[in-house]
Motif scaffolding. Structure first.
Motif, PDB file in Angstrom:
ATOM      1  N   LEU A  15      -0.028 -13.716   5.038  1.00  0.00           N
ATOM      2  CA  LEU A  15       0.454 -12.606   3.854  1.00  0.00           C
ATOM      3  C   LEU A  15      -0.584 -13.006   2.702  1.00  0.00           C
ATOM      4  CD1 LEU A  15       1.884 -10.207   3.040  1.00  0.00           C
ATOM      5  CD2 LEU A  15       3.795 -11.577   2.266  1.00  0.00           C
ATOM      6  N   ARG A  18      -4.141 -11.908   3.109  1.00  0.00           N
ATOM      7  CA  ARG A  18      -4.426 -10.509   3.192  1.00  0.00           C
ATOM      8  C   ARG A  18      -4.169  -9.832   1.821  1.00  0.00           C
ATOM      9  NH1 ARG A  18      -0.728  -6.199   3.714  1.00  0.00           N
ATOM     10  NH2 ARG A  18       1.116  -7.490   4.168  1.00  0.00           N
ATOM     11  N   ILE A  19      -3.210 -10.095   1.169  1.00  0.00           N
ATOM     12  CA  ILE A  19      -2.794  -9.770  -0.272  1.00  0.00           C
ATOM     13  C   ILE A  19      -4.160 -10.121  -1.198  1.00  0.00           C
ATOM     14  CG2 ILE A  19      -1.394  -9.919  -2.255  1.00  0.00           C
ATOM     15  CD1 ILE A  19      -0.202  -8.189  -0.186  1.00  0.00           C
ATOM     16  N   PHE A  72       1.961  -2.087  -6.785  1.00  0.00           N
ATOM     17  CA  PHE A  72       3.342  -2.896  -6.636  1.00  0.00           C
ATOM     18  C   PHE A  72       4.352  -2.206  -7.714  1.00  0.00           C
ATOM     19  CE2 PHE A  72       0.049  -5.686  -5.491  1.00  0.00           C
ATOM     20  CZ  PHE A  72       0.306  -5.877  -4.243  1.00  0.00           C
ATOM     21  N   ASP A  89       7.191  -6.685  -4.280  1.00  0.00           N
ATOM     22  CA  ASP A  89       7.119  -5.715  -3.048  1.00  0.00           C
ATOM     23  C   ASP A  89       8.101  -6.534  -1.806  1.00  0.00           C
ATOM     24  OD1 ASP A  89       6.609  -4.344  -0.800  1.00  0.00           O
ATOM     25  OD2 ASP A  89       4.326  -4.459  -1.019  1.00  0.00           O
ATOM     26  N   GLN A  92       6.995  -6.160   2.396  1.00  0.00           N
ATOM     27  CA  GLN A  92       6.022  -7.116   2.923  1.00  0.00           C
ATOM     28  C   GLN A  92       6.806  -7.747   4.170  1.00  0.00           C
ATOM     29  OE1 GLN A  92       2.644  -6.864   2.786  1.00  0.00           O
ATOM     30  NE2 GLN A  92       2.741  -5.178   1.238  1.00  0.00           N
ATOM     31  N   LEU A  96       7.542 -10.290  -1.582  1.00  0.00           N
ATOM     32  CA  LEU A  96       6.589 -10.683  -2.326  1.00  0.00           C
ATOM     33  C   LEU A  96       6.715 -10.510  -3.772  1.00  0.00           C
ATOM     34  CD1 LEU A  96       3.450 -11.397  -2.646  1.00  0.00           C
ATOM     35  CD2 LEU A  96       2.818  -8.891  -2.359  1.00  0.00           C
TER      36      LEU A  96
END
Length: 158
Positions: A15, A18-19, A72, A89, A92, A96
């Motif tokens: 994650l 990706r973020i 966000f 967020d 996810q 997050l």
């Protein structure tokens, strides 16, 4: 609190990657994006969330804040100043949290604390003990205990 597992760590790492890949081109060039929460510390007890810090030059803070606010929700339980903002967020794979700080500003401490835990097994053990002791307490009480611990560590680093 749960023990950090390979599965949780792998999910957090994926994650984070990706973020980071989404935010890197959208943020100002001064942005330094780091994974700083418990899932970034091998052996650290975690709630199973992902915490990131985005550090930027002071001149880039408004642009970075607007970029993050467009993507966000603001963390309603957090303070917001001219050099700090928090976002969240929960949609996810792991909840997050993103902290935006000005490099060298008063809130630019998240990476220092993570580095201290990574570099000192006894400190990590003390932190895990605190987390275990606070398990089941109201979140406000847990956060207050954790804040005192973190402040003590940061004071010793100065």
């Amino acid at each position: 609190m749960v023990a950090e597992t390979e599965g949780t760590a792998a999910l957090a790492d994926a994650l984070y990657a990706r973020i980071r890949s989404v935010l890197r081109p959208a943020l100002p060039p001064s942005a330094d994006i780091r994974h700083v929460g418990a899932t970034a510390i091998p052996g650290c007890l975690t709630k199973g969330d992902l915490d990131l810090v985005v550090r930027v030059d002071a001149a880039d803070f408004p642009t970075a804040e607007a970029c993050l606010a467009a993507r966000f929700a603001r963390n309603a339980g957090s303070i917001r100043t001219a050099d700090f903002a928090a976002f969240a967020d929960d949609g996810q794979p792991l909840p997050l949290g993103i902290q935006l700080t000005v490099k060298g500003g008063p809130f630019d401490v998240f990476h220092h604390f993570a580095d201290a835990l990574r570099g000192d097994a006894r400190l990590l053990e003390r932190y895990n003990t605190l987390k275990t002791r606070c398990d089941g307490l109201p979140m406000d009480a847990y956060r207050a205990e954790k804040a005192r611990f973190i402040a003590g560590v940061l004071d010793r680093l100065r």
